[in-house]
Design a protein around this motif. Structure first.
Motif, PDB file in Angstrom:
ATOM      1  N   ARG B  36       4.654   0.407  40.734  1.00 34.42           N
ATOM      2  CA  ARG B  36       4.115   0.592  39.647  1.00 34.42           C
ATOM      3  C   ARG B  36       1.913   0.356  40.309  1.00 34.42           C
ATOM      4  N   GLU B  83      -1.124  -4.109  36.191  1.00 35.33           N
ATOM      5  CA  GLU B  83       0.358  -5.054  36.905  1.00 35.33           C
ATOM      6  C   GLU B  83       0.760  -6.175  37.214  1.00 35.33           C
ATOM      7  N   ARG B  86       1.571  -7.545  34.054  1.00 41.38           N
ATOM      8  CA  ARG B  86       2.263  -6.931  33.092  1.00 41.38           C
ATOM      9  C   ARG B  86       1.525  -6.999  31.659  1.00 41.38           C
ATOM     10  N   SER B 197       1.314   4.346  35.905  1.00 40.85           N
ATOM     11  CA  SER B 197       0.813   2.745  34.902  1.00 40.85           C
ATOM     12  C   SER B 197      -0.196   3.174  34.515  1.00 40.85           C
TER      13      SER B 197
END
Lengths: 194, 286
Positions: B36, B83, B86, B197
């Motif tokens: 990601r 990232e 999240r 991502s």
């Protein structure tokens, strides 16, 4: 009587010490007649020397003929008046790649030290502010003539200055090293006594 | 070697493309847990290309061009943060838009500090345009590559607009951003190798908004020409709406159709900018 004389003498000394030394003559650039030239020269791709100029310049010179080191120079250049005799090049040089004139429309030079030399020559050191960066720059200056205008007899003076700067010192890095880093500055002015 | 890196095509196309490709491959393909972060290769490659083209900016930054590097670095940190934690769509959107607001005001400060002028309206337009672009690129997509492909076309079109507006440095920055994005995207074409991502889309939009601010405030490119690029951010949605779904299922053809769709959508902006400037100030050398 002696006491009165000493009071007068004391008062004279106090007053005279408070007065400035012989004031410098103030000259303003002849903007009306546009008797000035503010130019620059830079290597074009390592081949020719490219010449450019700024059309709108203003400034004053406080000239002390008796003590030239006490003189003072202030020059203001309108960066948006850049002219290289080529409209497209002017647009590019005015862009954020180089002079960034929309963000920094003014270039200034304010002298901080003047070292007189022989035959009207002098080294004029000052703060050059360009693209928002101020650096100390020394210009080799020559007093061409100070005197009366031949026609209208008004006091007039003329100076010529040359100097070299590195554009990278002012954060103008675009195109290095293909387009030269060293820039020669040229300033020729005629100024009228105020 | 110095001459090689002084070549604008190397600085703003080849170098960021290869760097992003290698970085994204190293991070995204080798280990699933770090995949990601692959999108951050876009920001890092952009920053390296910036450093080679313009040198390291002073701190604090003085000119709008120098501020771009710091905004890109901040965007990379924001990307890394979202990232790592999240972060969800709404928060991603709010954080990115907040950074766009800061970037716009910071870049245009010398003009915005004065009494209200058109520049204040331009600043609001840039923020509104960035909000639209962030919405289009950050919303959970059917395929994460789709909005990134549209974004790539917008970056390259932006470079052309800046070029027409006589700023090669902004054009090079936009091209470098597009090339870096292309370096990551090429890994997924024709076969998917890395997951794109949110940071891969968020970071370029923030940098692009900062470049838009610099362009609108300090070049001759008209703001409305940049606004005409906005529909291209929705190229994937429009392509889905008007084209048969079968053609879009193939991993080989899908990005090509999206590039074509986005290219059609940016055509009015390019045509208008060309018409206004009649020809590029940078054309042909002088």
């Amino acid at each position: 009587m002696n006491r009165i004389a000493s009071y007068f003498l004391g008062a004279f000394l106090v007053i005279s010490s408070a007065l400035p030394a012989a004031a410098a003559d103030v000259y303003a650039l002849d903007t009306g007649g546009r008797h000035y030239y503010a130019g620059f020269e830079i290597s074009h791709l390592g081949f020719s020397i490219m010449h450019g100029r700024f059309d709108d310049v203003d400034g004053t010179i406080e000239y002390d003929a008796a003590n030239p080191s006490a003189s003072k120079v202030t020059v203001k250049i309108d960066a948006t008046s850049l002219n290289t005799n080529h409209a497209k090049r002017d647009a590019h040089l005015s862009s954020p790649d180089f002079f960034n004139t929309a963000e920094f429309p003014e270039i200034t030079f304010v002298s901080t030290k003047i070292e007189p030399g022989a035959d009207g020559m002098a080294k004029v050191t000052g703060d050059l502010t360009m693209v928002g960066v101020t650096k100390s720059v020394t210009l080799d200056t020559r007093t061409i003539k100070v005197g009366a205008h031949p026609f209208n007899k008004s006091p007039i003076a003329a100076w010529s200055a040359r100097g070299t700067i590195k554009r990278s010192d002012f954060g103008i890095n675009y195109g290095l090293p293909i387009i030269g880093d060293d820039v020669t500055l040229v300033l020729d002015v005629e100024a009228l006594k105020q | 070697m110095t001459d090689l890196f002084a070549n604008p095509a190397i600085q703003s196309c080849v170098l960021p493309f290869i760097l992003a490709l290698c970085m994204a491959a190293a991070v995204g393909v080798s280990k699933a847990s770090t995949a990601r972060y692959a999108g951050l290769a876009v920001a890092l490659s952009f920053l390296v290309a910036y450093g080679i083209t313009f040198g390291l900016p002073p701190f604090p930054a003085n000119t709008s061009g120098q501020k771009i590097a710091y905004i890109a670095a901040l965007a990379a940190v924001l990307g890394l943060s979202i990232e790592h934690w999240r972060t969800r769509f709404a928060r991603q959107f709010a954080l990115a838009l907040g950074l766009v607001c800061v970037a716009t005001v910071w870049i245009g400060w010398r003009k915005l500090a004065a009494a209200p002028t058109n520049d204040h309206l331009f600043a609001l337009s840039i923020i509104a345009g960035a909000a639209l672009a962030l919405f289009a690129t950050l919303r959970p997509p059917k395929d994460a590559n789709d909005p990134a492909v549209a974004l790539l076309v917008v970056c390259l079109s932006f470079a052309v607009l800046a070029f027409l507006g006589a700023s090669a440095s902004i054009a090079q920055n936009a091209a470098a951003l597009g090339a870096a994005l292309g370096g990551v995207l090429i890994l997924n074409w024709p076969r998917r190798r890395v997951g794109l991502s949110a940071s891969a889309r968020l970071v370029p939009v923030v940098i692009l908004a900062a470049l838009a601010a610099q362009t609108v405030f300090f070049t001759k490119v008209p703001a409305w020409a940049l606004a005409l690029l906005l529909p291209a951010f929705f190229a994937d949605r429009l392509a889905f709406r008007w084209l048969p779904a079968d053609g879009l299922r193939s991993a080989l053809v899908r990005p090509m159709i999206l590039v074509l769709s986005a290219s059609l959508l940016v055509t009015p902006a390019l045509a208008a900018a060309w018409y206004v400037s009649s020809s590029s100030a940078l054309e042909g050398g002088y």
